[in-house]
Design a protein around this motif. Structure first.
Motif, PDB file in Angstrom:
ATOM      1  N   VAL A  28       0.834  -1.193   0.000  1.00 44.88           N
ATOM      2  CA  VAL A  28       0.000   0.000   0.000  1.00 44.88           C
ATOM      3  C   VAL A  28       0.873   1.249   0.000  1.00 44.88           C
ATOM      4  O   VAL A  28       2.060   1.214   0.305  1.00 44.88           O
ATOM      5  CB  VAL A  28      -0.958   0.028   1.209  1.00 44.88           C
ATOM      6  N   GLY A  29       0.267   2.378  -0.332  1.00 45.28           N
ATOM      7  CA  GLY A  29       0.993   3.647  -0.347  1.00 45.28           C
ATOM      8  C   GLY A  29       0.059   4.778  -0.722  1.00 45.28           C
ATOM      9  O   GLY A  29      -1.168   4.626  -0.695  1.00 45.28           O
ATOM     10  N   MET A  30       0.628   5.907  -1.072  1.00 47.17           N
ATOM     11  CA  MET A  30      -0.152   7.062  -1.485  1.00 47.17           C
ATOM     12  C   MET A  30      -0.111   7.197  -3.001  1.00 47.17           C
ATOM     13  O   MET A  30       0.896   6.876  -3.627  1.00 47.17           O
ATOM     14  CB  MET A  30       0.390   8.340  -0.845  1.00 47.17           C
ATOM     15  N   ALA A  31      -1.207   7.675  -3.567  1.00 51.07           N
ATOM     16  CA  ALA A  31      -1.184   8.037  -4.980  1.00 51.07           C
ATOM     17  C   ALA A  31      -0.287   9.258  -5.137  1.00 51.07           C
ATOM     18  O   ALA A  31      -0.348  10.188  -4.338  1.00 51.07           O
ATOM     19  CB  ALA A  31      -2.608   8.330  -5.463  1.00 51.07           C
ATOM     20  N   GLN A  32       0.568   9.240  -6.147  1.00 54.16           N
ATOM     21  CA  GLN A  32       1.542  10.317  -6.328  1.00 54.16           C
ATOM     22  C   GLN A  32       1.396  10.954  -7.698  1.00 54.16           C
ATOM     23  O   GLN A  32       1.361  10.258  -8.711  1.00 54.16           O
ATOM     24  CB  GLN A  32       2.969   9.773  -6.199  1.00 54.16           C
ATOM     25  N   ARG A  33       1.308  12.264  -7.694  1.00 60.81           N
ATOM     26  CA  ARG A  33       1.317  12.994  -8.956  1.00 60.81           C
ATOM     27  C   ARG A  33       2.717  12.921  -9.547  1.00 60.81           C
ATOM     28  O   ARG A  33       3.701  13.313  -8.908  1.00 60.81           O
ATOM     29  CB  ARG A  33       0.921  14.451  -8.720  1.00 60.81           C
ATOM     30  N   GLN A  34       2.832  12.362 -10.748  1.00 60.97           N
ATOM     31  CA  GLN A  34       4.119  12.214 -11.413  1.00 60.97           C
ATOM     32  C   GLN A  34       4.017  12.867 -12.782  1.00 60.97           C
ATOM     33  O   GLN A  34       3.581  12.254 -13.759  1.00 60.97           O
ATOM     34  CB  GLN A  34       4.492  10.738 -11.559  1.00 60.97           C
ATOM     35  N   GLY A  35       4.376  14.124 -12.863  1.00 62.37           N
ATOM     36  CA  GLY A  35       4.303  14.794 -14.152  1.00 62.37           C
ATOM     37  C   GLY A  35       2.875  14.986 -14.603  1.00 62.37           C
ATOM     38  O   GLY A  35       2.103  15.721 -13.992  1.00 62.37           O
ATOM     39  N   VAL A  36       2.481  14.271 -15.655  1.00 61.97           N
ATOM     40  CA  VAL A  36       1.157  14.476 -16.235  1.00 61.97           C
ATOM     41  C   VAL A  36       0.111  13.522 -15.678  1.00 61.97           C
ATOM     42  O   VAL A  36      -1.088  13.721 -15.904  1.00 61.97           O
ATOM     43  CB  VAL A  36       1.209  14.339 -17.776  1.00 61.97           C
ATOM     44  N   SER A  37       0.528  12.470 -14.966  1.00 61.34           N
ATOM     45  CA  SER A  37      -0.420  11.453 -14.505  1.00 61.34           C
ATOM     46  C   SER A  37      -0.250  11.209 -13.003  1.00 61.34           C
ATOM     47  O   SER A  37       0.710  11.660 -12.390  1.00 61.34           O
ATOM     48  CB  SER A  37      -0.216  10.133 -15.263  1.00 61.34           C
ATOM     49  N   THR A  38      -1.198  10.466 -12.435  1.00 59.61           N
ATOM     50  CA  THR A  38      -1.126  10.078 -11.038  1.00 59.61           C
ATOM     51  C   THR A  38      -0.834   8.588 -10.960  1.00 59.61           C
ATOM     52  O   THR A  38      -1.535   7.778 -11.564  1.00 59.61           O
ATOM     53  CB  THR A  38      -2.451  10.400 -10.310  1.00 59.61           C
ATOM     54  N   LEU A  39       0.211   8.232 -10.206  1.00 59.26           N
ATOM     55  CA  LEU A  39       0.646   6.846 -10.064  1.00 59.26           C
ATOM     56  C   LEU A  39      -0.002   6.240  -8.825  1.00 59.26           C
ATOM     57  O   LEU A  39       0.090   6.797  -7.727  1.00 59.26           O
ATOM     58  CB  LEU A  39       2.167   6.790  -9.955  1.00 59.26           C
ATOM     59  N   VAL A  40      -0.668   5.096  -9.002  1.00 64.44           N
ATOM     60  CA  VAL A  40      -1.449   4.483  -7.928  1.00 64.44           C
ATOM     61  C   VAL A  40      -0.874   3.118  -7.575  1.00 64.44           C
ATOM     62  O   VAL A  40      -0.781   2.241  -8.439  1.00 64.44           O
ATOM     63  CB  VAL A  40      -2.926   4.318  -8.345  1.00 64.44           C
TER      64      VAL A  40
END
Length: 316
Positions: free
Chosen positions: A182-194
Motif C-alpha cells: 500500500v501507499g499514497m497516490a503520487q502525482r508524477q508529471g502528467v499522470s497520477t501513479l497508484v
C-alpha cells in the motif's frame, strides 16, 4: 455508486518457477475464473501471468468478460498477442483502459533486467513501453473518445514512474510487478501513479470525481495534513512542558528554536488541511480495504480454494 474493477497484473502465479507446480496451475485458473465471476473488466498481462505461456491465458479467458490487455506484447512476427485496450461505460462516463507489460531485455543492457525489462517466454517479445502506451492513448482520445484513461502497468516501478511522467492523455497509472504494497497516490508529471496494494491482502479503492476540468487533486491530502498536525501539536506540548522546568539558558534557546520550527510546521499543515480543491477541479481519494479475518469469505469460493490449497498446506 458505479464501480469499475481492474487488476494491474502479476496476479496468477507467486513466482516465475511455478510452471511445474500442478497446484499453481489450478490456482491460476481459479483466479481467472473468479475475476470474471466477480465482475472484473480488465487485467494487464504481467511477467508472472505468463508462467504457462500465452495459450494458457487465452484458453482460460476464452468467452469471458474479463479482458487481458497488453499494448506492447507481440509474437515472433511482431503481431499483437492481446488487445491493447478496452473502453467501458461506468456511470455514464467512457473509460479507456490500457494494459502494458514489461519490455524485452535490451541486448546491450546489463543482465538481470536492471533496465526495467523482464524475461518473457520464448516467442513473446515486449516492445518499448512508452511508445506503445502513447500510440494507444492517442488512438483512444481521437477515436473513442473517452472521459478518463487508466493504464494498468504490469511493469517495474521505475518504468511506471517514467510512464506517468511522460504519458500525455493518461489520468491514472496503476502499477504492479514489484510487490510494493500500500501507499499514497503520487502525482508524477502528467499522470497520477497508484499503488494497488499487496497481492491478496489489500484492495485499493480509488474514488474519482470528474466534475470540472483541470488536473486531479488529492482529497486525502487534507486528511493526511490533519493527522500530521495532531502529531506536531503533541510535540509542541512536550517542548512546552520541558521549557517549564529547564533552567539552562543554552538548552532553553535550543528548545525555543525547536518550538518555533514545530509551530511553523503546524501552521503550514493547518493551511493545507483547511484548503479545498478548486471548484472547477477533478478529485480522487485513494483508500485500502484490508482483506483480513474481519472480511467474511464467500463459502463457495472458499471451498474451491481449499480443494486446491487445503488448510494447513504451505500455500494456504
Amino acid at each position: 455508486m458505479p464501480v469499475l474493477v481492474l487488476d494491474a497484473g502479476n496476479a496468477l502465479f507467486k513466482t516465475l518457477a511455478d510452471g511445474q507446480d500442478a497446484t499453481a496451475k489450478l490456482r491460476a485458473g481459479l483466479l481467472l475464473e473468479q475475476m470474471g465471476a466477480q465482475g472484473y473488466t480488465a487485467m494487464a498481462v504481467g511477467q508472472r501471468d505468463l508462467v504457462l505461456g500465452v495459450d494458457f491465458l487465452k484458453k482460460k479467458t476464452k468467452g469471458a468478460k474479463l479482458k487481458l490487455l497488453s499494448a506492447n506484447l507481440v509474437d515472433a512476427k511482431g503481431q499483437p498477442l492481446f488487445p491493447a485496450s478496452v473502453v467501458t461505460s461506468v456511470g455514464g462516463l467512457k473509460v479507456g483502459i490500457i494494459g502494458v507489460s514489461p519490455a524485452s531485455p535490451d541486448p546491450q543492457a546489463p543482465a538481470g533486467g536492471s533496465d526495467g525489462s523482464a524475461f518473457l517466454p520464448p516467442g513473446v517479445r515486449g516492445l518499448p513501453v512508452g511508445p506503445a502506451v502513447a500510440a494507444e492513448v492517442k488512438r483512444l482520445r481521437q477515436t473513442a473518445p473517452v472521459d478518463l484513461v487508466v493504464v494498468l502497468a504490469a511493469v517495474p516501478y521505475v518504468e511506471s514512474v517514467r510512464l506517468a511522467q511522460g504519458a500525455e492523455g493518461v489520468d491514472f497509472v496503476v502499477q504492479s510487478h514489484d510487490g510494493r504494497g500500500v501507499g499514497m497516490a503520487q502525482r508524477q508529471g502528467v499522470s497520477t501513479l497508484v499503488p494497488p496494494g499487496e497481492r491478496g491482502r489489500q484492495l485499493a479503492k480509488l474514488e474519482v470525481s470528474l466534475e470540472g476540468t483541470g488536473p486531479f487533486s488529492d482529497l486525502g491530502e487534507a486528511n493526511r495534513a490533519r493527522e500530521s498536525q495532531r502529531m506536531v501539536e503533541a510535540n509542541i506540548a512536550r517542548v512546552n512542558e520541558r521549557l517549564k522546568t529547564e533552567k539552562n539558558e543554552d538548552a532553553r534557546r535550543s528548545l525555543q528554536e525547536t518550538l518555533a520550527s514545530f509551530e511553523s510546521r503546524r501552521d503550514a499543515l493547518a493551511r493545507t488541511a483547511a484548503a479545498s480543491g478548486p471548484a472547477t477541479g477533478r478529485t480522487y481519494l485513494l483508500t485500502y480495504l484490508q482483506l483480513g479475518p474481519d472480511v467474511a469469505s464467500d463459502a463457495t469460493v472458499q471451498q474451491q480454494v481449499e480443494r486446491i490449497e487445503p488448510p494447513g498446506s504451505t500455500g494456504h
